[in-house]
Design a protein around this motif. Structure first.
Motif, PDB file in Angstrom:
ATOM      1  N   TRP A 102      25.978  10.623   1.894  1.00 37.01           N
ATOM      2  CA  TRP A 102      27.322  11.120   2.172  1.00 37.01           C
ATOM      3  C   TRP A 102      27.607  11.013   3.674  1.00 37.01           C
ATOM      4  CZ3 TRP A 102      23.077  13.743   0.513  1.00 37.01           C
ATOM      5  CH2 TRP A 102      22.541  14.704   1.362  1.00 37.01           C
ATOM      6  N   ILE A 110      24.358  10.453   5.903  1.00 33.59           N
ATOM      7  CA  ILE A 110      23.161  11.230   5.587  1.00 33.59           C
ATOM      8  C   ILE A 110      22.762  10.923   4.148  1.00 33.59           C
ATOM      9  CG2 ILE A 110      22.221  13.574   5.343  1.00 33.59           C
ATOM     10  CD1 ILE A 110      24.736  14.357   7.217  1.00 33.59           C
ATOM     11  N   LYS A 407      12.913  12.758   1.576  1.00 33.93           N
ATOM     12  CA  LYS A 407      13.220  12.964   2.985  1.00 33.93           C
ATOM     13  C   LYS A 407      14.674  12.569   3.213  1.00 33.93           C
ATOM     14  CE  LYS A 407      11.485   8.525   4.894  1.00 33.93           C
ATOM     15  NZ  LYS A 407      10.345   7.908   5.601  1.00 33.93           N
ATOM     16  N   PHE A 408      15.245  13.061   4.306  1.00 34.76           N
ATOM     17  CA  PHE A 408      16.609  12.684   4.667  1.00 34.76           C
ATOM     18  C   PHE A 408      16.549  11.491   5.603  1.00 34.76           C
ATOM     19  CE2 PHE A 408      17.022  17.153   3.499  1.00 34.76           C
ATOM     20  CZ  PHE A 408      18.097  17.091   2.638  1.00 34.76           C
ATOM     21  N   ILE A 409      17.413  10.504   5.375  1.00 34.98           N
ATOM     22  CA  ILE A 409      17.530   9.380   6.297  1.00 34.98           C
ATOM     23  C   ILE A 409      18.949   9.405   6.844  1.00 34.98           C
ATOM     24  CG2 ILE A 409      15.723   7.929   5.312  1.00 34.98           C
ATOM     25  CD1 ILE A 409      17.835   6.476   3.698  1.00 34.98           C
ATOM     26  N   ILE A 410      19.069   9.251   8.152  1.00 36.29           N
ATOM     27  CA  ILE A 410      20.375   9.392   8.795  1.00 36.29           C
ATOM     28  C   ILE A 410      20.699   8.131   9.588  1.00 36.29           C
ATOM     29  CG2 ILE A 410      21.764  10.726  10.425  1.00 36.29           C
ATOM     30  CD1 ILE A 410      18.796  12.417   8.869  1.00 36.29           C
ATOM     31  N   ARG A 417      25.594  15.919  18.709  1.00 36.50           N
ATOM     32  CA  ARG A 417      26.128  17.154  18.120  1.00 36.50           C
ATOM     33  C   ARG A 417      27.033  17.869  19.111  1.00 36.50           C
ATOM     34  NH1 ARG A 417      22.968  21.642  14.658  1.00 36.50           N
ATOM     35  NH2 ARG A 417      24.773  22.948  14.245  1.00 36.50           N
TER      36      ARG A 417
ATOM     37  N   ALA B 364      13.519  14.611   8.296  1.00 41.52           N
ATOM     38  CA  ALA B 364      14.740  13.885   8.633  1.00 41.52           C
ATOM     39  C   ALA B 364      14.383  12.758   9.594  1.00 41.52           C
ATOM     40  CB  ALA B 364      15.772  14.813   9.265  1.00 41.52           C
ATOM     41  N   ARG B 372      19.538  16.774  16.692  1.00 43.95           N
ATOM     42  CA  ARG B 372      20.168  18.087  16.550  1.00 43.95           C
ATOM     43  C   ARG B 372      20.996  18.225  15.272  1.00 43.95           C
ATOM     44  NH1 ARG B 372      20.502  22.106  17.080  1.00 43.95           N
ATOM     45  NH2 ARG B 372      22.369  22.701  18.227  1.00 43.95           N
ATOM     46  N   PHE B 373      21.212  17.119  14.555  1.00 44.07           N
ATOM     47  CA  PHE B 373      22.011  17.204  13.326  1.00 44.07           C
ATOM     48  C   PHE B 373      21.259  17.843  12.155  1.00 44.07           C
ATOM     49  CE2 PHE B 373      24.553  13.862  15.475  1.00 44.07           C
ATOM     50  CZ  PHE B 373      25.825  14.402  15.303  1.00 44.07           C
ATOM     51  N   ASP B 375      20.407  20.326  10.077  1.00 44.48           N
ATOM     52  CA  ASP B 375      20.953  21.673   9.969  1.00 44.48           C
ATOM     53  C   ASP B 375      21.706  21.750   8.647  1.00 44.48           C
ATOM     54  OD1 ASP B 375      22.405  23.952  12.133  1.00 44.48           O
ATOM     55  OD2 ASP B 375      23.379  23.488  10.230  1.00 44.48           O
ATOM     56  N   VAL B 378      25.519  21.282   8.940  1.00 43.22           N
ATOM     57  CA  VAL B 378      25.905  19.913   9.288  1.00 43.22           C
ATOM     58  C   VAL B 378      25.688  18.960   8.098  1.00 43.22           C
ATOM     59  CG1 VAL B 378      25.326  17.954  10.771  1.00 43.22           C
ATOM     60  CG2 VAL B 378      25.458  20.248  11.748  1.00 43.22           C
ATOM     61  N   PHE B 379      24.603  19.184   7.349  1.00 46.80           N
ATOM     62  CA  PHE B 379      24.321  18.317   6.201  1.00 46.80           C
ATOM     63  C   PHE B 379      25.234  18.622   5.014  1.00 46.80           C
ATOM     64  CE2 PHE B 379      19.661  16.676   6.847  1.00 46.80           C
ATOM     65  CZ  PHE B 379      20.043  16.111   8.053  1.00 46.80           C
ATOM     66  N   PHE B 381      25.296  21.696   3.313  1.00 50.00           N
ATOM     67  CA  PHE B 381      24.718  22.633   2.339  1.00 50.00           C
ATOM     68  C   PHE B 381      25.177  24.066   2.588  1.00 50.00           C
ATOM     69  CE2 PHE B 381      20.665  19.812   2.610  1.00 50.00           C
ATOM     70  CZ  PHE B 381      21.359  18.774   2.022  1.00 50.00           C
ATOM     71  N   PRO B 397      16.598  20.969   5.620  1.00 54.54           N
ATOM     72  CA  PRO B 397      17.398  22.191   5.546  1.00 54.54           C
ATOM     73  C   PRO B 397      17.430  22.761   4.125  1.00 54.54           C
ATOM     74  CG  PRO B 397      18.580  20.465   6.726  1.00 54.54           C
ATOM     75  CD  PRO B 397      17.371  19.819   6.125  1.00 54.54           C
TER      76      PRO B 397
END
Lengths: 418, 418
Positions: A102, A110, A407-410, A417, B364, B372-373, B375, B378-379, B381, B397
């Motif tokens: 998203w 993200i 895991k999160f990939i960004i 920020r 992440a 810093r994103f 969070d 920010v994600f 949630f 998060p």
């Protein structure tokens, strides 16, 4: 090298191999699984020879017929292990699946992606086929594995692990992906339980004693599996035609499994009619009944139950039977004694079915079916590594997917920020 | 009653209340959350008086300005806590969501439904607003909570917990849903860590010391949160225009947070050009640099780094800086030292971006954006209970959804297993 250091070295190698497996392609992993299956077939004779040693030592140690039966391998069973690995190869690869993506602040994207856990430790008991199954499932999900089988199957497990590990390395997987601790010393298990630097998760498969040892000693994250004090509650509106076959199936189809029923609760309003009929059917199948006062009054063959019976997982042809005055009493009894595996209600009442489904806090909650269905294969997950009775991470049958994390990939383009 | 027994009694009450919350409707839970918000506003004066006591004791104990700042409440901050609870009420209820349902043998229907975890223990440090946030998130997800705040905020936390608990019970939630351990004795924390009969999961929020204490002593399942030794690797193809602002943001926007960068890795091919420029910008913001030999040669103000610096989460205006000969070296350094929280690559190379995303095993993993994103807000949630740095259950998060488990529900019509 002492045992503790040996296990640590194994951990280091397993961690190293896990980084290879984490980015290995599906083709690479499947090639290894097929090679492992081939290796089992090619070395069947050595496996059976090792198994004969275990059986000989088991007979000398006076193991029960049932245990020896579980321990026994033959050509057919080795072939089944090989086929099991080929079936795992045919599963969809869970790794790399993107579970969502998203947009965020400033067009940052993200996503959440499925990744292996890393290094998995598995403690299991007598059946040597678990060695191949567990290694195959872990490898499919991109994990290294450290296996710790039962001491009764030491020779069999050692040869099986060696053979499949050689098969895998022959197909390009680095050494250290499949490991077995073939030292029966308890110190080795302790070392495994405390190896936080190299072990990502420990999966103990077994009963109360193992659970207690792991809870008290493990510093690594773990998932308890295989504890099953399961219940069936026969509500006053139950259909008797369905109820007796379900109870017989849940108790006698394979009494040693963790999803077999151990305590039967019967609504007091139907006790005088239901108990004689159901107990007769159970006695006919050779089931020993341990009942409360009312049950004993209605079934002359029943033995009196003690409080301990409500908490016991017999894993045998024994059934505790208790009268409940109401659905609430049954739910409360289950809350107090269930291990949170599989519990069922037999009822024709819509409201009572819903109340039981909502109110019973177990991995699998049934209406009008046998508890024996709680099984990865039956649920459609393929082979399973165990049945989790805890609430974190995985609950119920654990297949390949439960051997992964995310895991999160960004993806950014210079975003900071605010 | 000794502390251990007091915590046990709390556990018993919390477990009882959790069975009510597990089947409570969304409306019931939201009504309680609004009542809790109202109670905070109504008792703002008492909360600020209690907070003044904490601040007074903190000043006497010589707490740092930063710590006192985090500890301080005022009308605006109490109002923000109340608004936070109302925002949680507005979230979608995660409980009861059916994550899938399918047919099995003989037409049996197997479904997977989201359920609460049960009783959640939370150990946290100085900020008293966590008391309201954590209680609200747990309640929304149908869980009871046992809170254990930092001793510096003892008076504030006690009053906040009492006020919101009364608000909740006034709205029909049973007593025992929200609990606080207001005894600063370490024995109370130990009792919480070992309360397997009543605690379903423990969430420690904090640093290395807490992590070690929990790993070594806890027998309950836990999710570690908030450890962040985060990295940024500046690849040789990085866009300098984007790189410096990202690094400044990740280090200085709020240095005390766990997603701030602690080690900067710079590709050797661009070191002589990039280091002077980037270090100048960092020094200007008051950042202390601890560099390896090359970095110190290029930046006269840099202090020499020791091996310990690579493993340190400063949570302060300090940055360790190291030259890496290659992407592989950077990935290996991160594998060795990262706490698995948030790590970033700055690159214009498609292949290197993909390699980093796949090869770095953290909650992440970023390309071209500030760490810093990481969070919950920010994600997307909403409010978060913490940022998990372990792989089981939740990673990254954790919002309301991560405070739930699932169970299988099975609708049968007399099916037995063949």
């Amino acid at each position: 090298m002492n045992i503790k250091e040996k296990v640590r070295q194994m951990g280091i190698q397993a961690k190293k191999a896990s980084r290879f497996l984490a980015v290995a392609s599906s083709e690479q992993k499947n090639k290894a699984l097929y090679a492992m299956a081939r290796a089992l077939r090619d070395h069947c004779k050595e496996i059976l020879e090792a198994n004969e040693k275990d059986l000989e030592e088991g007979r000398q140690a006076g193991l029960s017929y049932a245990l020896l039966e579980r321990l026994t391998l033959n050509e057919k069973r080795v072939e089944a292990m090989a086929v099991g690995l080929e079936e795992i190869a045919a599963f969809r690869d869970p790794v790399g699946e993107v579970l969502g993506m998203w947009s965020g602040q400033g067009g940052i994207r993200i996503g959440r992606v499925r990744v292996p856990l890393g290094v998995i430790g598995i403690i299991y008991e007598s059946r040597p086929n678990v060695t191949a199954d567990a290694a195959g499932l872990c490898l499919k999900a991109g994990n290294s594995v450290i296996l710790r089988g039962g001491k009764e199957a030491l020779h069999s497990n050692r040869v099986i692990a060696q053979v499949i590990s050689e098969g895998a390395t022959g197909a390009g997987v680095p050494e250290g992906a499949i490991n077995i601790i073939d030292n029966p010393d308890r110190e080795a298990t302790m070392a495994l339980m405390k190896m936080n630097d190299y072990l990502d998760v420990l999966i103990p498969r077994g009963g109360k004693g193992l659970k207690k040892a792991v809870q008290e000693n493990a510093t690594v994250p773990f998932i308890m599996t295989g504890m099953g004090n399961c219940h069936i509650f026969v509500d006053e509106t139950a259909d008797m035609e369905k109820a007796v076959p379900i109870i017989l199936n849940a108790k006698t189809q394979r009494p040693s499994t963790c999803n077999s029923v151990e305590t039967l609760l019967v609504h007091s309003n139907i006790a005088s009619q239901f108990i004689p009929q159901a107990m007769a059917a159970l006695h006919e199948k050779g089931v020993e009944i341990r009942g409360d006062k009312t049950v004993c009054a209605l079934d002359a063959q029943a033995l009196p139950a003690t409080d301990e019976d409500w908490a016991t997982e017999y894993s045998d042809l024994i059934l505790a039977v208790k009268i409940a005055e109401s659905l609430d009493e049954a739910i409360n009894h289950i809350a107090a004694y269930s291990t949170g595996h599989s519990d069922a209600i037999l009822t024709e009442s819509y409201s009572n079915a819903q109340k039981f489904l909502n109110g019973v806090d177990s991995a699998a909650v049934y209406v009008n079916a046998s508890t024996r269905f709680t099984d990865g294969g039956v649920f459609g997950f393929g082979a399973e590594i165990g049945i989790s009775t805890q609430k974190l991470h995985a609950r119920g049958p654990m297949g390949v997917e439960q051997l992964t994390s995310t895991k999160f990939i960004i993806y950014g383009n210079g975003q900071i920020r605010e």
